[in-house]
Motif scaffolding. Sequence first.
Motif, PDB file in Angstrom:
ATOM      1  N   MET A 138       0.822  -1.181   0.000  1.00  0.00           N
ATOM      2  CA  MET A 138       0.000   0.000   0.000  1.00  0.00           C
ATOM      3  C   MET A 138       0.870   1.250   0.000  1.00  0.00           C
ATOM      4  N   GLY A 139       1.924   1.249   0.770  1.00  0.00           N
ATOM      5  CA  GLY A 139       2.816   2.393   0.815  1.00  0.00           C
ATOM      6  C   GLY A 139       3.543   2.598  -0.493  1.00  0.00           C
ATOM      7  N   ARG A 140       3.954   1.502  -1.118  1.00  0.00           N
ATOM      8  CA  ARG A 140       4.647   1.615  -2.402  1.00  0.00           C
ATOM      9  C   ARG A 140       3.705   2.121  -3.491  1.00  0.00           C
ATOM     10  N   ASP A 141       2.468   1.677  -3.456  1.00  0.00           N
ATOM     11  CA  ASP A 141       1.501   2.159  -4.448  1.00  0.00           C
ATOM     12  C   ASP A 141       1.245   3.647  -4.284  1.00  0.00           C
ATOM     13  N   ARG A 142       1.138   4.082  -3.043  1.00  0.00           N
ATOM     14  CA  ARG A 142       0.919   5.509  -2.797  1.00  0.00           C
ATOM     15  C   ARG A 142       2.132   6.325  -3.232  1.00  0.00           C
ATOM     16  N   ALA A 143       3.327   5.825  -2.955  1.00  0.00           N
ATOM     17  CA  ALA A 143       4.544   6.535  -3.379  1.00  0.00           C
ATOM     18  C   ALA A 143       4.630   6.585  -4.902  1.00  0.00           C
ATOM     19  N   LYS A 144       4.254   5.500  -5.561  1.00  0.00           N
ATOM     20  CA  LYS A 144       4.272   5.477  -7.023  1.00  0.00           C
ATOM     21  C   LYS A 144       3.274   6.480  -7.590  1.00  0.00           C
ATOM     22  N   ALA A 145       2.087   6.552  -6.993  1.00  0.00           N
ATOM     23  CA  ALA A 145       1.088   7.522  -7.447  1.00  0.00           C
ATOM     24  C   ALA A 145       1.582   8.950  -7.220  1.00  0.00           C
ATOM     25  N   ASP A 146       2.253   9.179  -6.095  1.00  0.00           N
ATOM     26  CA  ASP A 146       2.801  10.516  -5.828  1.00  0.00           C
ATOM     27  C   ASP A 146       3.891  10.880  -6.832  1.00  0.00           C
ATOM     28  N   LEU A 147       4.716   9.897  -7.211  1.00  0.00           N
ATOM     29  CA  LEU A 147       5.752  10.158  -8.213  1.00  0.00           C
ATOM     30  C   LEU A 147       5.148  10.475  -9.575  1.00  0.00           C
ATOM     31  N   GLU A 148       4.069   9.785  -9.918  1.00  0.00           N
ATOM     32  CA  GLU A 148       3.394  10.079 -11.183  1.00  0.00           C
ATOM     33  C   GLU A 148       2.794  11.484 -11.152  1.00  0.00           C
ATOM     34  N   LEU A 149       2.220  11.849 -10.008  1.00  0.00           N
ATOM     35  CA  LEU A 149       1.675  13.198  -9.851  1.00  0.00           C
ATOM     36  C   LEU A 149       2.778  14.239  -9.921  1.00  0.00           C
ATOM     37  N   LEU A 150       3.915  13.946  -9.343  1.00  0.00           N
ATOM     38  CA  LEU A 150       5.058  14.861  -9.389  1.00  0.00           C
ATOM     39  C   LEU A 150       5.528  15.078 -10.828  1.00  0.00           C
ATOM     40  N   ALA A 151       5.511  14.020 -11.621  1.00  0.00           N
ATOM     41  CA  ALA A 151       5.926  14.141 -13.020  1.00  0.00           C
ATOM     42  C   ALA A 151       4.946  14.998 -13.821  1.00  0.00           C
ATOM     43  N   LEU A 152       3.683  15.016 -13.409  1.00  0.00           N
ATOM     44  CA  LEU A 152       2.675  15.793 -14.136  1.00  0.00           C
ATOM     45  C   LEU A 152       2.689  17.276 -13.757  1.00  0.00           C
ATOM     46  N   LEU A 153       3.259  17.599 -12.605  1.00  0.00           N
ATOM     47  CA  LEU A 153       3.281  19.002 -12.173  1.00  0.00           C
ATOM     48  C   LEU A 153       4.240  19.816 -13.035  1.00  0.00           C
ATOM     49  N   PRO A 154       3.892  21.045 -13.305  1.00  0.00           N
ATOM     50  CA  PRO A 154       4.825  21.899 -14.054  1.00  0.00           C
ATOM     51  C   PRO A 154       6.051  22.227 -13.207  1.00  0.00           C
ATOM     52  N   ASP A 155       7.152  22.535 -13.878  1.00  0.00           N
ATOM     53  CA  ASP A 155       8.418  22.797 -13.183  1.00  0.00           C
ATOM     54  C   ASP A 155       8.343  23.997 -12.249  1.00  0.00           C
TER      55      ASP A 155
END
Length: 107
Positions: free
Chosen positions: A1-18
Motif C-alpha cells: 500500500m505504501g509503495r503504491d501511494r509513493a508510485k502515485a505521488d511520483l506520477e503526480l510529481l511528473a505531471l506538475l509543471p516545473d
Amino acid sequence: MGRDRAKADLELLALLPDDSSVRDDLRSHVDETIRHIISVEDTERRDAFGIVLASAFLVVSAGFGYCFVEYGGWWLALAGAFFFIFGVVGLASDGPRRQRDSRGRRI
C-alpha cells in the motif's frame, strides 16, 4: 500500500509543471514516504495472525487428544494429529522474527 501511494505521488510529481509551488513539498513527501517504506520493510517481525491461528490449531489438537484419552476412538487421534501437525508447522514458520511484507509473508 505504501509503495503504491509513493508510485502515485511520483506520477503526480511528473505531471506538475516545473514552476509549481508544491513541487518541492511533494518531492520531500515522496522522499519521506520511501524512507519510511525502507525502514519498515527492513525490520524483522513476526506474523501475529499466523501465530494465533497455529496456537488455535494446537488447542484444538489438545482437545482431540483429551477426548481420545477419555473416550477412545482412533479417529480422534487422527484428527488430533492433523491439527497438531498444522499447529507446529504454523508456529515454526510464523513465530521466528523474519523480514516480511505487508501481508505477513516472508520476504
